[in-house]
Scaffold this motif. Structure first.
Motif, PDB file in Angstrom:
ATOM      1  N   LEU A  10     -74.541 -32.503 -23.767  1.00 50.21           N
ATOM      2  CA  LEU A  10     -74.488 -31.072 -23.467  1.00 50.21           C
ATOM      3  C   LEU A  10     -75.596 -30.328 -24.209  1.00 50.21           C
ATOM      4  O   LEU A  10     -76.246 -29.440 -23.654  1.00 50.21           O
ATOM      5  N   LEU A  11     -75.822 -30.691 -25.455  1.00 50.40           N
ATOM      6  CA  LEU A  11     -76.856 -30.051 -26.262  1.00 50.40           C
ATOM      7  C   LEU A  11     -78.243 -30.314 -25.685  1.00 50.40           C
ATOM      8  O   LEU A  11     -79.087 -29.422 -25.641  1.00 50.40           O
ATOM      9  N   ASP A  12     -78.476 -31.520 -25.207  1.00 54.87           N
ATOM     10  CA  ASP A  12     -79.766 -31.833 -24.588  1.00 54.87           C
ATOM     11  C   ASP A  12     -80.010 -30.976 -23.344  1.00 54.87           C
ATOM     12  O   ASP A  12     -81.123 -30.509 -23.110  1.00 54.87           O
ATOM     13  N   VAL A  13     -78.967 -30.777 -22.555  1.00 57.42           N
ATOM     14  CA  VAL A  13     -79.121 -30.051 -21.290  1.00 57.42           C
ATOM     15  C   VAL A  13     -79.127 -28.539 -21.498  1.00 57.42           C
ATOM     16  O   VAL A  13     -79.959 -27.830 -20.930  1.00 57.42           O
ATOM     17  N   TYR A  14     -78.208 -28.043 -22.311  1.00 57.00           N
ATOM     18  CA  TYR A  14     -78.013 -26.602 -22.428  1.00 57.00           C
ATOM     19  C   TYR A  14     -78.416 -26.026 -23.787  1.00 57.00           C
ATOM     20  O   TYR A  14     -78.228 -24.827 -24.021  1.00 57.00           O
ATOM     21  N   GLY A  15     -78.945 -26.823 -24.670  1.00 56.52           N
ATOM     22  CA  GLY A  15     -79.255 -26.369 -26.023  1.00 56.52           C
ATOM     23  C   GLY A  15     -80.143 -25.139 -26.082  1.00 56.52           C
ATOM     24  O   GLY A  15     -79.976 -24.285 -26.955  1.00 56.52           O
ATOM     25  N   ALA A  16     -81.058 -25.019 -25.161  1.00 54.47           N
ATOM     26  CA  ALA A  16     -81.976 -23.872 -25.160  1.00 54.47           C
ATOM     27  C   ALA A  16     -81.246 -22.556 -24.879  1.00 54.47           C
ATOM     28  O   ALA A  16     -81.788 -21.481 -25.152  1.00 54.47           O
ATOM     29  N   LEU A  17     -80.026 -22.639 -24.378  1.00 56.64           N
ATOM     30  CA  LEU A  17     -79.259 -21.435 -24.071  1.00 56.64           C
ATOM     31  C   LEU A  17     -78.397 -20.974 -25.244  1.00 56.64           C
ATOM     32  O   LEU A  17     -77.752 -19.931 -25.157  1.00 56.64           O
ATOM     33  N   LEU A  18     -78.390 -21.740 -26.319  1.00 54.72           N
ATOM     34  CA  LEU A  18     -77.663 -21.357 -27.524  1.00 54.72           C
ATOM     35  C   LEU A  18     -78.565 -20.496 -28.409  1.00 54.72           C
ATOM     36  O   LEU A  18     -79.781 -20.484 -28.243  1.00 54.72           O
ATOM     37  N   THR A  19     -77.950 -19.828 -29.371  1.00 55.87           N
ATOM     38  CA  THR A  19     -78.770 -19.141 -30.369  1.00 55.87           C
ATOM     39  C   THR A  19     -79.452 -20.197 -31.227  1.00 55.87           C
ATOM     40  O   THR A  19     -79.027 -21.359 -31.259  1.00 55.87           O
ATOM     41  N   ASP A  20     -80.512 -19.814 -31.917  1.00 57.40           N
ATOM     42  CA  ASP A  20     -81.205 -20.761 -32.786  1.00 57.40           C
ATOM     43  C   ASP A  20     -80.259 -21.340 -33.825  1.00 57.40           C
ATOM     44  O   ASP A  20     -80.277 -22.542 -34.085  1.00 57.40           O
ATOM     45  N   ARG A  21     -79.427 -20.489 -34.423  1.00 58.03           N
ATOM     46  CA  ARG A  21     -78.485 -20.953 -35.454  1.00 58.03           C
ATOM     47  C   ARG A  21     -77.501 -21.964 -34.874  1.00 58.03           C
ATOM     48  O   ARG A  21     -77.225 -23.001 -35.474  1.00 58.03           O
ATOM     49  N   GLN A  22     -76.971 -21.672 -33.695  1.00 56.44           N
ATOM     50  CA  GLN A  22     -76.020 -22.590 -33.071  1.00 56.44           C
ATOM     51  C   GLN A  22     -76.685 -23.929 -32.757  1.00 56.44           C
ATOM     52  O   GLN A  22     -76.132 -24.991 -33.042  1.00 56.44           O
ATOM     53  N   ARG A  23     -77.882 -23.861 -32.176  1.00 57.29           N
ATOM     54  CA  ARG A  23     -78.579 -25.089 -31.798  1.00 57.29           C
ATOM     55  C   ARG A  23     -78.901 -25.941 -33.017  1.00 57.29           C
ATOM     56  O   ARG A  23     -78.622 -27.136 -33.046  1.00 57.29           O
ATOM     57  N   LEU A  64     -70.746 -23.594 -20.247  1.00 59.98           N
ATOM     58  CA  LEU A  64     -71.949 -23.705 -19.417  1.00 59.98           C
ATOM     59  C   LEU A  64     -71.837 -24.856 -18.437  1.00 59.98           C
ATOM     60  O   LEU A  64     -72.182 -24.726 -17.254  1.00 59.98           O
ATOM     61  N   GLU A  65     -71.336 -25.992 -18.901  1.00 61.50           N
ATOM     62  CA  GLU A  65     -71.179 -27.136 -17.997  1.00 61.50           C
ATOM     63  C   GLU A  65     -70.134 -26.832 -16.932  1.00 61.50           C
ATOM     64  O   GLU A  65     -70.316 -27.192 -15.772  1.00 61.50           O
ATOM     65  N   THR A  66     -69.069 -26.152 -17.306  1.00 63.51           N
ATOM     66  CA  THR A  66     -68.044 -25.791 -16.331  1.00 63.51           C
ATOM     67  C   THR A  66     -68.623 -24.872 -15.252  1.00 63.51           C
ATOM     68  O   THR A  66     -68.360 -25.056 -14.063  1.00 63.51           O
ATOM     69  N   LYS A  67     -69.434 -23.912 -15.662  1.00 66.46           N
ATOM     70  CA  LYS A  67     -70.004 -22.955 -14.713  1.00 66.46           C
ATOM     71  C   LYS A  67     -71.159 -23.536 -13.907  1.00 66.46           C
ATOM     72  O   LYS A  67     -71.251 -23.321 -12.703  1.00 66.46           O
ATOM     73  N   LEU A  68     -72.066 -24.243 -14.569  1.00 68.00           N
ATOM     74  CA  LEU A  68     -73.281 -24.720 -13.905  1.00 68.00           C
ATOM     75  C   LEU A  68     -73.158 -26.148 -13.371  1.00 68.00           C
ATOM     76  O   LEU A  68     -73.762 -26.480 -12.356  1.00 68.00           O
ATOM     77  N   GLY A  69     -72.443 -26.997 -14.083  1.00 70.76           N
ATOM     78  CA  GLY A  69     -72.188 -28.364 -13.615  1.00 70.76           C
ATOM     79  C   GLY A  69     -73.409 -29.248 -13.499  1.00 70.76           C
ATOM     80  O   GLY A  69     -73.412 -30.179 -12.695  1.00 70.76           O
ATOM     81  N   LEU A  70     -74.447 -29.005 -14.286  1.00 70.13           N
ATOM     82  CA  LEU A  70     -75.672 -29.803 -14.159  1.00 70.13           C
ATOM     83  C   LEU A  70     -75.455 -31.272 -14.491  1.00 70.13           C
ATOM     84  O   LEU A  70     -75.990 -32.156 -13.817  1.00 70.13           O
ATOM     85  N   ILE A  71     -74.671 -31.543 -15.520  1.00 71.65           N
ATOM     86  CA  ILE A  71     -74.429 -32.940 -15.903  1.00 71.65           C
ATOM     87  C   ILE A  71     -73.591 -33.622 -14.831  1.00 71.65           C
ATOM     88  O   ILE A  71     -73.874 -34.761 -14.440  1.00 71.65           O
ATOM     89  N   ARG A  72     -72.572 -32.935 -14.338  1.00 70.33           N
ATOM     90  CA  ARG A  72     -71.742 -33.498 -13.267  1.00 70.33           C
ATOM     91  C   ARG A  72     -72.589 -33.784 -12.027  1.00 70.33           C
ATOM     92  O   ARG A  72     -72.481 -34.851 -11.418  1.00 70.33           O
ATOM     93  N   LYS A  73     -73.458 -32.843 -11.670  1.00 68.60           N
ATOM     94  CA  LYS A  73     -74.319 -33.036 -10.499  1.00 68.60           C
ATOM     95  C   LYS A  73     -75.265 -34.209 -10.703  1.00 68.60           C
ATOM     96  O   LYS A  73     -75.491 -35.002  -9.781  1.00 68.60           O
ATOM     97  N   PHE A  74     -75.806 -34.341 -11.902  1.00 72.63           N
ATOM     98  CA  PHE A  74     -76.695 -35.458 -12.207  1.00 72.63           C
ATOM     99  C   PHE A  74     -75.945 -36.779 -12.068  1.00 72.63           C
ATOM    100  O   PHE A  74     -76.445 -37.729 -11.470  1.00 72.63           O
ATOM    101  N   ARG A  75     -74.741 -36.823 -12.618  1.00 74.21           N
ATOM    102  CA  ARG A  75     -73.946 -38.063 -12.548  1.00 74.21           C
ATOM    103  C   ARG A  75     -73.565 -38.382 -11.110  1.00 74.21           C
ATOM    104  O   ARG A  75     -73.573 -39.546 -10.705  1.00 74.21           O
TER     105      ARG A  75
END
Length: 113
Positions: A10-23, A64-75
């Motif tokens: 999840l971090l690899d896919v959506y990490g850029a959408l987190l704050t710097d501190r969170q990431r 983010l994964e629930t809303k966008l589903g990028l990992i699910r779509k990739f799989r």
């Protein structure tokens, strides 16, 4: 060994959408296997602050994964490609030109992943 492979993906896919501190906090915790105390020293926030940051960031990643589903779509796409490869291997096609064209198409599809 990373604490949680799912969060790392999840971090690899959506990490850029987190704050710097969170990431950074998640990267230290999951990627570098830092303890809460080590992250606290590294970032200058309290251990409780680190823990809160981790929980909020994890929640955001899962949302983010629930809303966008990028990992699910990739799989799902990877599963479809695997099925196609299995059918090709099982088939008794003898036309080498058709097989070569199928192979080229498979390479193109995999290049898009």
């Amino acid at each position: 060994m990373a604490k949680n492979l799912g969060v790392n993906i999840l971090l690899d896919v959506y990490g850029a959408l987190l704050t710097d501190r969170q990431r950074v906090t998640l990267e230290l915790y999951y990627g570098d296997d830092f303890s809460l105390g080590e992250i606290s020293q590294e970032t200058g926030i309290t251990r409780q602050g680190v823990l809160n940051c981790i929980h909020k960031a994890e929640k955001k990643l899962f949302e983010l994964e629930t809303k966008l589903g990028l990992i699910r779509k990739f799989r799902d796409l990877q599963d479809d490609i695997d099925k196609l490869e299995g059918l090709i291997l099982q088939s008794e096609m003898t036309n080498r030109a058709v097989l070569a064209q199928i192979d080229e198409t498979m390479v193109e599809i995999k290049g898009k992943i």
